[in-house]
Design a protein around this motif. Structure first.
Motif, PDB file in Angstrom:
ATOM      1  N   LEU B  36       0.824  -1.217   0.000  1.00  0.00           N
ATOM      2  CA  LEU B  36       0.000   0.000   0.000  1.00  0.00           C
ATOM      3  C   LEU B  36       0.859   1.269   0.000  1.00  0.00           C
ATOM      4  O   LEU B  36       0.620   2.205  -0.760  1.00  0.00           O
ATOM      5  N   LYS B  37       1.906   1.245   0.845  1.00  0.00           N
ATOM      6  CA  LYS B  37       2.796   2.418   0.934  1.00  0.00           C
ATOM      7  C   LYS B  37       3.592   2.583  -0.357  1.00  0.00           C
ATOM      8  O   LYS B  37       3.782   3.696  -0.858  1.00  0.00           O
ATOM      9  N   ARG B  40       1.506   4.034  -3.103  1.00  0.00           N
ATOM     10  CA  ARG B  40       1.277   5.473  -2.882  1.00  0.00           C
ATOM     11  C   ARG B  40       2.516   6.277  -3.293  1.00  0.00           C
ATOM     12  O   ARG B  40       2.417   7.296  -3.972  1.00  0.00           O
ATOM     13  N   ASN B  48      -4.168   6.100  -3.812  1.00  0.00           N
ATOM     14  CA  ASN B  48      -4.203   5.831  -2.374  1.00  0.00           C
ATOM     15  C   ASN B  48      -5.122   4.657  -2.127  1.00  0.00           C
ATOM     16  O   ASN B  48      -6.329   4.815  -1.980  1.00  0.00           O
ATOM     17  N   LEU B  49      -4.543   3.474  -2.085  1.00  0.00           N
ATOM     18  CA  LEU B  49      -5.370   2.286  -1.903  1.00  0.00           C
ATOM     19  C   LEU B  49      -5.845   2.178  -0.470  1.00  0.00           C
ATOM     20  O   LEU B  49      -5.102   2.493   0.455  1.00  0.00           O
ATOM     21  N   GLY B  50      -7.063   1.711  -0.292  1.00  0.00           N
ATOM     22  CA  GLY B  50      -7.537   1.334   1.035  1.00  0.00           C
ATOM     23  C   GLY B  50      -7.344  -0.165   1.192  1.00  0.00           C
ATOM     24  O   GLY B  50      -7.086  -0.859   0.198  1.00  0.00           O
TER      25      GLY B  50
END
Lengths: 201, 119
Positions: B36-37, B40, B48-50
């Motif tokens: 995820l980071k 981003r 910006n994945l959740g």
């Protein structure tokens, strides 16, 4: 709270990925570079989108496809027509044999007369979905059944000389019939999805 | 075109989310939050994945055989032992390379049509 929201995902997905999703959320909360409010904002955008997507994928996995709204397929039309005629005949027979009067004065008066049409809408949704392998096919069957069953209105007038009363009452009847059709045929369509999957397994 | 088919036929475009996830796993194995980071950072904050989207996409990539779960956790990481790590499969490397080549071709065409973005 987030753990509760994760429970809204389909069961199989939740069992496999639920703990990982919770872990990532926990990491996001503990990451001091990201404000907590921003994390919740991100999650509030992400959750509805991924929930809908995964439920649709799940429906496809059950071999019931959401292909969008299109003209009803023959399977839906036939199921809707048969069920709609069934509802109309049941209603007129109820009038003819005074079914309402049989249970008059009991709390079952209206419920008894409404239960069977509702059950028939479920059947229409079920058959429509099974025949077309499409969720919308089941809903179409329910809508067609509702439209056909509205023949009750001229039937009442012709056979029993009863009129709806007013335009407003007519609109209420049409809307109620449509709402019941959508609700119960949708339930039937979902039920078809579940049973199709079981039989596939 | 179904999502499964998207991965079944090399040369067809990947979604931006899938592309950046594959890109994040190109050089090393990563766990969910690390992916995820990385996504981003690599997308300059554009993607910006959740957690939900991350794992619904990872599930598709795993099913397509583009990404695989790593059995043994990298020794350098001393974090939570429950974390699952993922890496690109051979097919994932091929699909990512094919996607980059497709982007390059698109860029060549755009330049030929003088569609370069203004500075």
């Amino acid at each position: 709270m987030y753990r509760l929201l994760v429970r809204l995902y389909p069961r199989e997905f939740r069992v496999r990925y639920g703990p990982d999703i919770e872990q990532v959320f926990q990491d996001m909360i503990q990451d001091h570079e990201i404000p907590t409010l921003l994390t919740w904002l991100s999650v509030s955008r992400d959750l509805p989108h991924s929930l809908i997507q995964e439920h649709l994928v799940n429906l496809r996995g059950r071999r019931i496809v959401m292909r969008g709204i299109h003209a009803p397929e023959p399977g839906s039309a036939i199921a809707g027509l048969v069920v709609g005629l069934g509802i109309m005949l049941f209603w007129l027979a109820g009038r003819g044999f005074h079914l309402g009067r049989l249970v008059e004065g009991t709390p079952w008066t209206a419920d008894v007369l409404l239960l069977l049409p509702c059950a028939l809408f479920v059947i229409a949704g079920f058959i429509g979905t099974r025949r077309t392998r499409n969720f919308i096919g089941g809903v179409w069957a329910g809508v067609i059944a509702a439209v056909v069953s509205l023949l009750i209105i001229p039937g009442d007038s012709l056979v029993f000389h009863r009129s709806v009363g007013s335009l407003f009452a007519g609109v209420i009847i049409v809307m109620t019939s449509g709402a019941l059709a959508l609700l119960f045929s949708g339930m039937g369509a979902l039920l078809a999805g579940k049973t199709t999957r079981r039989s596939a397994l | 075109m179904s999502r499964r088919r998207q991965f079944a036929e090399p040369g067809e475009p990947l979604s931006p989310t899938a592309f950046y996830i594959l890109l994040s796993l190109r050089s090393q194995e990563r766990h969910g939050y690390d992916i995820l980071k990385k996504v981003r950072d690599a997308s300059a904050g554009k993607i910006n994945l959740g957690p939900g989207t991350l794992y619904t996409t990872l599930k598709r990539l795993l099913e397509a055989g583009v990404v695989v779960e790593v059995g043994d956790r990298p020794t350098a990481d001393q974090g939570d032992p429950r974390r699952r790590y993922y890496r690109l499969s051979d097919r994932g490397h091929r699909d990512l390379a094919a996607e980059v080549r497709r982007m390059e071709r698109a860029l060549v065409l755009a330049r030929a049509a003088q569609l370069e973005p203004s500075a």
